[in-house]
Design an enzyme around this catalytic site. Structure first.
Site, PDB file in Angstrom:
ATOM      1  N   HIS A  17     -51.723  39.131  -8.307  1.00 26.44           N
ATOM      2  CA  HIS A  17     -50.311  38.975  -8.381  1.00 26.44           C
ATOM      3  C   HIS A  17     -49.600  40.070  -8.103  1.00 26.44           C
ATOM      4  CE1 HIS A  17     -50.827  34.959 -10.368  1.00 26.44           C
ATOM      5  NE2 HIS A  17     -51.912  35.585 -11.125  1.00 26.44           N
ATOM      6  N   HIS A  22     -42.833  37.565  -7.415  1.00 29.21           N
ATOM      7  CA  HIS A  22     -42.332  37.578  -9.130  1.00 29.21           C
ATOM      8  C   HIS A  22     -42.593  38.535  -9.684  1.00 29.21           C
ATOM      9  CE1 HIS A  22     -41.372  34.504 -11.727  1.00 29.21           C
ATOM     10  NE2 HIS A  22     -42.831  33.847 -12.125  1.00 29.21           N
ATOM     11  N   PHE A  68     -48.823  37.252 -18.974  1.00 26.30           N
ATOM     12  CA  PHE A  68     -48.319  36.382 -18.101  1.00 26.30           C
ATOM     13  C   PHE A  68     -46.750  36.239 -18.231  1.00 26.30           C
ATOM     14  CE2 PHE A  68     -52.929  36.002 -17.284  1.00 26.30           C
ATOM     15  CZ  PHE A  68     -52.892  35.760 -16.016  1.00 26.30           C
ATOM     16  N   ASN A  70     -44.698  33.745 -18.361  1.00 22.68           N
ATOM     17  CA  ASN A  70     -44.280  32.838 -19.087  1.00 22.68           C
ATOM     18  C   ASN A  70     -44.018  33.126 -20.797  1.00 22.68           C
ATOM     19  OD1 ASN A  70     -43.989  31.539 -16.714  1.00 22.68           O
ATOM     20  ND2 ASN A  70     -44.963  29.682 -17.171  1.00 22.68           N
ATOM     21  N   ASN A 116     -38.667  32.218 -16.379  1.00 24.65           N
ATOM     22  CA  ASN A 116     -39.401  31.864 -17.375  1.00 24.65           C
ATOM     23  C   ASN A 116     -39.692  33.068 -18.425  1.00 24.65           C
ATOM     24  OD1 ASN A 116     -39.570  29.128 -17.087  1.00 24.65           O
ATOM     25  ND2 ASN A 116     -41.171  29.426 -15.486  1.00 24.65           N
TER      26      ASN A 116
END
Length: 193
Positions: A17, A22, A68, A70, A116
């Protein structure tokens, strides 16, 4: 307005990631740590990586949640409690679909706008009264393409533009740390001539 004491970058942990759109929030705090010489260390009680930075005469905590995106609120609220920091002294840096790459905007208060990590933070705090740094990543044009867009890597030009926005935000940060959030906003939001 209270001076900032905690700066959080939102993103997803792991090398897969690391370079995604993001993770624009992680990119901001990583650049800030690099510029100030702050060193990251894992802090399991805060569910993330932390660093202590000296910026323009201010001591500020940096945080990258390892939960993460969320579930970012778990790490953020743990850090606020542990360091006895008020939400009004918090800045959360995150990716923003509604801003073009190369754009960064500061704001205080508001909703989550579909982000989120912000959604979880607002849910756990019970309000949205904290500072945000919105780092533009652009929009893919249709809502069905949003997930692969944010989890994908930016092209070379967009990546350079995001880096420039991160640098501009870091340059405006000393004003916010002094409690002059409106001046920091003005500096960041005014186009360079």
């Amino acid at each position: 307005m209270s001076a900032l004491r905690l700066i959080v970058g939102l993103g997803n942990p792991g090398p897969e990631h690391a370079q995604t759109r993001h993770n624009a929030g992680f990119r901001f705090v990583d650049a800030l740590a690099e510029r100030t010489g702050a060193r990251w260390g894992l802090d399991s009680k805060l569910f993330g990586e932390t660093a202590k930075a000296e910026i323009a005469g201010h001591t500020v905590w940096l945080l990258k949640p390892a939960t993460f995106m969320n579930l970012s609120g778990k790490s953020i609220t743990a850090a606020l409690r542990f360091w006895k920091i008020e939400p009004e002294q918090l800045l959360v840096a995150h990716d923003e679909l509604d801003l073009a790459p190369g754009t960064a905007r500061l704001k205080f208060d508001g909703g989550h706008g579909g982000q989120n990590g912000l959604r979880d933070t607002i849910r756990l705090l019970g309000h949205g009264k904290f500072h945000r740094l919105r780092v533009g990543i652009g929009h893919p044009g249709h809502k069905d393409r949003v997930v692969p867009w944010v989890l994908g890597r930016a092209g070379r030009d967009d990546d350079m533009a995001i880096g420039e926005a991160v640098d501009a935000a870091i340059d405006a940060l000393p004003l916010a740390l002094d409690g002059n959030f409106n001046e920091a906003m003005k500096r960041l939001h005014t186009p360079k001539k």
